[in-house]
Design a protein around this motif. Sequence first.
Motif, PDB file in Angstrom:
ATOM      1  N   HIS A  49       1.275  -1.528  -0.292  1.00 54.30           N
ATOM      2  CA  HIS A  49      -0.553   0.191  -0.154  1.00 54.30           C
ATOM      3  C   HIS A  49       0.932   1.275   0.152  1.00 54.30           C
ATOM      4  N   LEU A  50       1.965   0.856   0.285  1.00 55.15           N
ATOM      5  CA  LEU A  50       3.158   2.239   0.905  1.00 55.15           C
ATOM      6  C   LEU A  50       4.437   1.520   0.510  1.00 55.15           C
ATOM      7  N   ILE A  51       4.845   2.871  -0.113  1.00 54.67           N
ATOM      8  CA  ILE A  51       7.008   2.306  -0.116  1.00 54.67           C
ATOM      9  C   ILE A  51       7.132   3.722   0.113  1.00 54.67           C
ATOM     10  N   TYR A  52       8.000   3.281   1.432  1.00 54.47           N
ATOM     11  CA  TYR A  52       8.784   4.730   1.910  1.00 54.47           C
ATOM     12  C   TYR A  52      10.495   4.648   0.753  1.00 54.47           C
ATOM     13  N   PHE A  53      10.299   5.629   0.054  1.00 55.24           N
ATOM     14  CA  PHE A  53      11.925   5.499  -0.748  1.00 55.24           C
ATOM     15  C   PHE A  53      12.894   6.180   0.052  1.00 55.24           C
ATOM     16  N   ASP A  54      13.826   5.998   0.289  1.00 53.32           N
ATOM     17  CA  ASP A  54      14.394   7.000   1.635  1.00 53.32           C
ATOM     18  C   ASP A  54      16.220   6.160   1.468  1.00 53.32           C
ATOM     19  N   ALA A  55      16.553   6.543   0.269  1.00 53.12           N
ATOM     20  CA  ALA A  55      17.964   5.851  -0.252  1.00 53.12           C
ATOM     21  C   ALA A  55      18.215   7.362  -0.489  1.00 53.12           C
ATOM     22  N   PHE A  56      20.235   6.848  -0.344  1.00 51.83           N
ATOM     23  CA  PHE A  56      20.996   8.105  -0.464  1.00 51.83           C
ATOM     24  C   PHE A  56      20.391   9.039  -1.675  1.00 51.83           C
ATOM     25  N   ALA A  57      21.126  10.501  -1.676  1.00 50.85           N
ATOM     26  CA  ALA A  57      20.623  11.207  -3.003  1.00 50.85           C
ATOM     27  C   ALA A  57      21.088  10.149  -3.970  1.00 50.85           C
ATOM     28  N   PRO A  58      20.223  10.776  -5.148  1.00 58.11           N
ATOM     29  CA  PRO A  58      20.542  10.274  -6.694  1.00 58.11           C
ATOM     30  C   PRO A  58      22.216  10.805  -7.425  1.00 58.11           C
ATOM     31  N   GLU A  59      22.767  11.781  -6.445  1.00 61.59           N
ATOM     32  CA  GLU A  59      24.009  11.412  -7.002  1.00 61.59           C
ATOM     33  C   GLU A  59      25.183  10.740  -5.866  1.00 61.59           C
ATOM     34  N   LYS A  60      24.837  10.134  -4.889  1.00 60.28           N
ATOM     35  CA  LYS A  60      25.277   9.221  -4.591  1.00 60.28           C
ATOM     36  C   LYS A  60      24.718   7.640  -4.798  1.00 60.28           C
ATOM     37  N   GLN A  61      24.042   7.962  -4.976  1.00 57.52           N
ATOM     38  CA  GLN A  61      23.308   5.789  -5.255  1.00 57.52           C
ATOM     39  C   GLN A  61      23.197   5.834  -6.479  1.00 57.52           C
ATOM     40  N   PRO A  62      23.060   6.414  -7.711  1.00 56.40           N
ATOM     41  CA  PRO A  62      22.725   6.217  -9.119  1.00 56.40           C
ATOM     42  C   PRO A  62      22.258   5.083  -9.222  1.00 56.40           C
TER      43      PRO A  62
END
Length: 225
Positions: free
Chosen positions: A152-165
Amino acid sequence: MKVEVKQTNDGSNTLFVPELNEHYHSVHGALQEALHVFIKHGLQPTLEQATEPIRLLEIGFGTGLNAILTLQTFLTQNHSVFYDTLEKYPLPEDLIKELHFENFMLNPELLDYFYKLHAAPWNETVAITGNFNLHKTHTDLETQTLPENHYHLIYFDAFAPEKQPHLWTDEIFRKMASALKPGGFLVSYCAKGSFKRSLKAAGLKVEALPGPPGKREMTRATKTN
């Protein structure tokens, strides 16, 4: 990875990764960011439309901040939640204690639950309370198979795109879109144009919402069918 404890502007603590030059949370306020992005704009609207136990996926268990705030919400709810979280780099026990969550958690009862979340064994489901079930998987999103039409819900809390593309690709967001139930949400602190385009390419409806302190916008995506 080497990490250091840092205090953010609202008095809550986060972690800093020198190797990536990246913080786990906003330096403007870790607690404020988590409450605003994941609880207010993710969990609350999910609860409002819930008709069955909520299935929630968090990308990046990290310090456990999102999990403990979610658990806090369910202490006053009749609903129940199955909280799945993926984490490639679990934190050691001594570092968890150095976060001193007791200094900024408003409810002292939460501290016991906070340590229970971290002490829970990996790769199995554990009932932390009567209506909060936790399953921590020691893995990474790239290799993990996600069930279709499940969350029902996803928390997308990865490091920033430029850090973990590698975690911000069209393929990754197609995988998560497939894992969402129709009507389900994905929420993230990120508001980059490339991120929104990837979500739209995955078939999700994208909203730019007001961001937490220090950020103009955040993102919520909805699976419409």
